[in-house]
Structures are given as C-alpha cells and as structure tokens.
Write an enzyme that holds these catalytic residues in place. Structure first.
Site, mmCIF file in Angstrom:
data_model
loop_
_atom_site.group_PDB
_atom_site.id
_atom_site.type_symbol
_atom_site.label_atom_id
_atom_site.label_comp_id
_atom_site.label_asym_id
_atom_site.label_seq_id
_atom_site.Cartn_x
_atom_site.Cartn_y
_atom_site.Cartn_z
ATOM 1 C CG LEU A 61 150.526 11.437 88.258
ATOM 2 C CD1 LEU A 61 149.354 12.114 87.581
ATOM 3 C CD2 LEU A 61 151.782 12.289 88.180
ATOM 4 N N GLY A 88 148.203 3.069 82.194
ATOM 5 C CA GLY A 88 146.824 3.022 82.664
ATOM 6 C C GLY A 88 146.726 3.879 83.912
ATOM 7 N N GLY A 89 145.535 4.334 84.218
ATOM 8 C CA GLY A 89 145.351 5.168 85.401
ATOM 9 C C GLY A 89 146.322 6.332 85.400
ATOM 10 C CG ASP A 90 148.104 7.408 89.137
ATOM 11 O OD1 ASP A 90 147.738 6.219 89.101
ATOM 12 O OD2 ASP A 90 148.659 7.908 90.133
ATOM 13 C CD GLU A 91 150.496 1.891 87.530
ATOM 14 O OE1 GLU A 91 150.402 1.132 86.537
ATOM 15 O OE2 GLU A 91 150.530 1.483 88.698
#
Length: 163
Positions: free
Chosen positions: A45, A85-88
């Site tokens: 994102l 993880g995160g926005d991945e």
C-alpha cells in the site's frame, strides 16, 4: 479456535506469514512436479505510513481489513492470500494458464483497493503497487519468487505505481 489464531492474521483474516509460506511451499512443489505455472503478486500500500500517522492506527487497521476483504473478492480459491507484515500482502495464483492473467489480476486488485472506503465517518482511499514474479521462470522456491516480486513492486512504484 486455537489453530485459527496460529494460522490467520487477526487483523486481515488472511493467512499469516508462516502459514502462507508453508502452503505456498506445498503448492509450488506440486506445481513443479506437475509442470504447472504460478505467479506471485507482492502488494504494497502506497504511503501507508502517512495514513497511519495522519489518521491514527485505528483507521489504518480498518483500511487493512477492508483491503484484505477486497483482495478475497478479486482473488478467490484455489489461489492463496497472505499478509507478510505491515502493509505488505501477497497472492499466489496457482495453475496459471497464461501469464497475462497475473497482470489482469494485479490490475483488478489495484482498482479494487483504490475505491474509497468510509471509515469513522471519513472517506479514505489508498493506492497499491504490485510486483509480479512467475514460477518457474523467476524462481522455483518461494524466497526467489518473493525477492523477484518485491523488486518488481519497487520498480512499479518508481515507474508510476502500476504493475
């Protein structure tokens, strides 16, 4: 319930990193044995950190959940979806009949993710960049495919955020 907690990302309800990696490894081994092609889509994102910093993590978390739901609508079974993880986020498209099907899926994901969402009374939108790697051309194991798709995703960001 305990198994679900161990295998599914609580926020997005997608496979967590470990579960995705295990399932993808099995799919790739089977695909290799059967001579089938696959594609890995690496989805990031754009400027998501700015969304979290500007509106707060609650809005960011809700947006991630919405994005994951939209991904499920675009990429259904038997394909695999996961959160690194995160926005991945990642999608493994299995038994690919033609390479342009992966590009079509990436475009559909980009378009779907970009639709504004109403969160806490605000209209919020995000965009996504997608990198694609192909099995077996770009690698025969998940790490190789992830590295190639990640590099392609950064190239997409640098060239105007398109797949």
């Amino acid at each position: 319930r305990i198994e679900r907690l161990a295998t599914v990302d609580a926020l997005t309800q997608l496979s967590n990193r470990q579960t995705f990696d295990e399932r993808a490894g099995r799919v790739l081994a089977t695909s290799y044995a059967e001579g089938k092609r696959c594609a890995l889509l690496f989805i990031d994102l754009d400027n998501f950190r700015l969304l979290n910093n500007g509106y707060g993590h609650r809005v960011g978390d809700e947006m991630l959940a919405i994005v994951a739901s939209r991904m499920r609508e675009v990429v259904g079974e038997p394909h695999l979806l996961g959160r690194r993880g995160g926005d991945e986020l990642v999608a493994l498209l299995v038994d690919l009949q033609r390479p342009d099907a992966a590009v079509e899926a990436a475009r559909k994901l980009i378009d779907s993710i970009a639709v504004p969402a109403r969160i806490l009374g605000m209209e919020i939108s995000v965009t996504a960049s997608v990198g694609i790697s192909f099995f077996p051309q770009d690698g025969i194991d998940l790490d190789s495919l992830l590295n190639a798709a990640d590099a392609a995703m950064y190239q997409a960001k640098d060239s105007g955020r398109r797949p």
